[in-house]
Enzyme design. Structure first.
Site, PDB file in Angstrom:
ATOM      1  CD  GLU A 140      -1.906  -2.391   1.201  1.00 29.21           C
ATOM      2  OE1 GLU A 140      -0.817  -2.608   1.620  1.00 29.21           O
ATOM      3  OE2 GLU A 140      -2.924  -2.941   1.099  1.00 29.21           O
ATOM      4  CG  HIS A 209     -10.862  -6.929   7.533  1.00 33.09           C
ATOM      5  ND1 HIS A 209      -9.895  -7.747   8.050  1.00 33.09           N
ATOM      6  CD2 HIS A 209     -10.655  -7.017   6.217  1.00 33.09           C
ATOM      7  CE1 HIS A 209      -9.172  -8.104   7.328  1.00 33.09           C
ATOM      8  NE2 HIS A 209      -9.373  -7.818   6.060  1.00 33.09           N
TER       9      HIS A 209
END
Lengths: 404, 431
Positions: A140, A209
């Site tokens: 990322e 998450h």
């Protein structure tokens, strides 16, 4: 909802675009906003706004049938739209922008061949090729930085975080480069990136998450943050974000991807800096965004049955706040409740409370109340997860308390 | 990975690739104790790419042979590496770098500039060797030690000096400072304070170049050169970008300015395998080691690497063995480094080396070089005068440039955008 009303203020925004076909876009300027022609009946209190001492108890003798949700106009209106799900609306917006400008590209994990983990980029790789819809390795920080470097040299990347939580890994690039480079280069380089992805608390996805990261990014100078909540504004905000010269973080919510709505066929964009009036009212202003909008609307049904008349505003623009719409509402109702999914500490609600207190202190009849989710890592167990997030019953109680 | 400094241990690591080519490389490598000299640069190293790749990369083998051999051969056959004009250009660039940095130190101690200033003395060969081969549209990305990269790329000394003084006429309007030199005109993409932060940006610029060629179908041969140090080579962003660059064959050259020290941390104390060039083949790109104190050697390697990138064959990792004569920054007392080490590298000063080469090979005489030095002195003096005379930024500049589109500050309570508020242009608005 008519398209015309939502696209306000875009005239100035549009002036920066070279190839705008002004006939196609239904976005009048902010100064000539047409009056809303929604069909609803509002509970009217016979007294004026100065009901400070006597409270706002509803008078049952009056006609009080109000709809919790502003009903859509009759289907006989001129524009026939098409119905789709929120993720399809995002895809449509993205595809239209990619057709319009060949510099727009997408990069992220599994956006290409897989079609995106929430299918937002489905079919785009087949249409535009593997370089324009780039499947990145799992890095990322580096691919966000790569998107920023590409933006500095002329491209307009849309960077997808498979889950917004993964963007924590890219925080260095987002904070230092994305937000700051326009300033530290003295205005020489622009970074027209869009960073988007699903966030928020889902269905038992576990702590990592289910993160609510709006608060983490909000202090970064130089970026704009928007949160979409309906297919209509999802497409509009996606398009506006891509066309914007500023770096924009678009927060989507995992649980909202399957919302269905009819959206106009003709092209439209939503203004990045404006809030959306969901339900006008008189008694209290409820400010919310993203998924909590639906909890608020559910609570609004209960509230209307109990005789209250809440004004619900979806703030949409998390940074900067649309203090005009919010201010007008506060001046009308004098009571504010903020309902958000963000954490309590240092969250969007906290900033909004501060902004309202600073700017509209004189208009408030009660302290600003803020309902946020608990400052806990989202638990896995269903019951615990439910109690982490604000539920409609809590909203009803809060409104009753504020309107006493 | 070898942890002890013994040749035998080292030879075990490479044969994982399983090719004969690599075995040729396994000459006894004497890794010295930390305080003395670096790996002897007189070895010849073969540049090779790894065989353990997927099929699409299988045909990628670099044709470049060990650089020192090239140099030696050429010298032997009496062909010179550069022409007179090229030589003078290189010399001028290095003198500019050196004089400018010396002037920075003076100005800093006189209180004209503040904060962290990182000087490049001693490393000029790397900057000159690479950047003088680039065109205006090629991009350069650097770290906080970026003054000389900006100067080599073409940013005027005036603009850089004004930026250091924090004046409006600086290349970033005084908003960047020593560590953030940007120039859109010369494609200098910064100037980054955190190490490793610029490498993904460089990868993005290279991606942009490839995109232009393949998607927009324009003629684009632009390459990007990313400069960074030995400390950065232990950072994740470096590896992530090596992977992506090799995967997509981006036109980028990763240049490691290995000056052995990351502030006070010796490279040998921080890195399990100190040979950084080896990390290139691990990702499928050539890894080259070159003597970074010799501008001609750097230039030869750079030529090949840049041409490789322009041809679309992908990235190269170049490790330049170099040294900084001053401390890490002007705030660093530089007490940790051994005097003998400093003396050893001072004797290999790239400017004196080039001067010697030019004179010995009759490419220039003392008078030519003296006149260049004088010209540069005047240029730097003039830059200081210009910077001194320039105005400081006014209050109105505070809120500009935060956003490219200032509507990003939002809509105020009165319904107007905050950037329409007259106080905004004065810099006193509440945003």
């Amino acid at each position: 909802m008519s398209a015309i009303i939502h696209g306000a203020g875009a005239a100035t925004a549009l002036s920066t675009f070279n190839s705008v076909d002004s006939k196609k876009l239904v976005a009048p300027s902010r100064t000539n906003l047409p009056v809303r022609t929604q069909k609803y009946i509002v509970a009217r209190s016979d007294a004026s706004k100065k009901n400070i001492g006597s409270g706002l108890r509803v008078r049952h003798s009056q006609k009080l049938i109000a709809n919790a949700v502003a009903t859509k106009e009759a289907e006989t209106s001129a524009s026939t739209g098409h119905e789709l799900l929120l993720f399809e609306a995002l895809q449509e917006g993205l595809e239209e922008e990619m057709d319009r400008d060949p510099h727009v590209c997408v990069m992220g994990e599994d956006v290409g061949h897989y079609g995106g983990s929430y299918k937002v980029t489905k079919g785009l790789a087949d249409k535009f090729g593997d370089l324009r819809v780039l499947d990145t390795p799992i890095c990322e920080n580096a691919f966000t930085g790569m998107g920023i470097g590409a933006a500095m040299t002329g491209l307009r990347p849309v960077i997808e975080g498979m889950n917004m939580g993964f963007l924590l890994l890219a925080f260095n690039q987002i904070s230092n480069n994305c937000g700051m480079l326009h300033y530290t280069s003295g205005g020489q380089f622009t970074i027209p990136v869009v960073i988007r992805g699903p966030g928020g608390v889902g269905r038992q996805l576990g702590a990592e998450h289910s993160q609510r990261l709006e608060s983490y990014f909000q202090s970064i100078p130089g970026i704009q943050m928007v949160a979409c909540s309906t297919p209509y504004n999802a497409k509009g905000l996606m398009k506006a974000a891509i066309r914007s010269e500023n770096p924009v973080i678009l927060f989507e919510h995992v649980l909202l991807y399957n919302l269905k709505e009819k959206i106009p066929d003709e092209e439209y964009i939503c203004n990045l800096e404006e809030a959306e009036m969901v339900r006008p009212g008189e008694h209290i202003t409820i400010l919310t965004y993203s998924r909590m909008r639906y909890h608020v609307m559910q609570a609004a049904k209960t509230l209307v049955n109990k005789g209250y008349d809440p004004e619900v505003i979806d703030i949409r623009s998390l940074k900067p706040f649309d203090l005009y719409t919010i201010g007008n509402s506060v001046k009308k109702t004098h009571r504010v409740l903020i309902v958000e999914e963000c954490m309590r500490t240092g969250g969007i609600g906290a900033s909004l409370t501060a902004a309202i207190n600073e700017n509209f202190h004189d208009y408030l009849d009660a302290p600003v109340m803020c309902l946020s989710s608990q400052d806990v890592p989202t638990p896995y167990a269903g019951t615990l997860e439910e109690w982490t997030v604000v539920q409609p019953a809590q909203i009803v109680t809060a409104v009753e308390q504020l309107c006493k | 990975m070898a942890t002890a400094f013994s040749p035998a241990k080292l030879t075990v690591t490479l044969p994982l690739h399983g090719s004969h080519q690599e075995n040729r490389l396994l000459l006894p490598i004497r890794l010295p104790p930390p305080s003395s000299s670096f790996l002897g640069s007189t070895r010849s190293l073969t540049i090779h790419s790894s065989r353990r790749l997927n099929y699409s990369n299988a045909t990628r083998r670099s044709p470049v042979v060990g650089v020192q051999e090239v140099v030696k051969e050429k010298k032997a056959s009496n062909t010179l590496l550069i022409t007179k004009e090229e030589g003078l250009v290189l010399y001028e660039d290095m003198i500019l770098g050196r004089s400018f940095e010396d002037m920075c130190a003076q100005m800093y101690y006189r209180g004209k500039m503040f904060g962290f200033v990182h000087l490049y003395n001693g490393q000029e060969a790397v900057s000159t060797g690479f950047i003088k081969l680039l065109t205006k549209s090629d991009s350069v990305v650097s770290t906080y030690r970026d003054h000389v990269h900006a100067l080599s790329k073409g940013v005027s000394a005036r603009a850089v000096m004004s930026e250091l003084f924090g004046k409006v006429t600086g290349c970033c309007r005084g908003q960047g400072g020593s560590m953030h030199m940007f120039s859109k005109e010369h494609n200098m993409l910064g100037g980054f304070a955190f190490i490793g932060e610029g490498i993904p940006v460089a990868t993005g610029a290279a991606f942009s170049s490839k995109y232009r060629r393949e998607v927009l179908k324009k003629d684009c041969e632009d390459v990007t050169v990313a400069f960074f140090g030995d400390g950065t080579c232990n950072n994740g962003q470096f590896y992530e970008c090596l992977n992506m660059a090799a995967l997509w064959k981006l036109p980028i050259i990763f240049v490691v300015e290995n000056n052995l020290w990351a502030i006070g941390m010796s490279h040998l104390r921080a890195t399990s395998d100190p040979e950084i060039w080896k990390k290139g083949p691990a990702f499928g790109m050539p890894g080259v080691h070159v003597d970074g104190m010799d501008v001609l050697k750097v230039r030869e390697v750079a030529k090949e690497a840049v041409n490789r990138a322009r041809r679309g064959e992908g990235p190269t990792l170049v490790e330049c063995e170099t040294y900084r004569f001053r401390g890490h920054s002007l705030a660093d007392p530089d007490e940790l480094r051994d005097a003998a080490e400093k003396a050893k590298y001072a004797a290999r000063d790239p400017i004196t080396a080039l001067k010697k080469y030019l004179i010995e090979n009759k490419l220039a005489n003392e008078a030519d070089l003296k006149s260049i030095e004088k010209k540069i002195d005047e240029l730097v003096e003039e830059a200081v005068e210009f910077a001194d005379a320039s105005p400081q930024p006014g209050r109105s500049q505070l809120l500009e440039n935060v956003f490219a589109d200032p509507k990003g500050f939002g809509i105020g309570p009165d319904g107007r955008y905050r950037c329409e508020d007259p106080k905004f242009t004065e810099g006193t608005a509440q945003v």
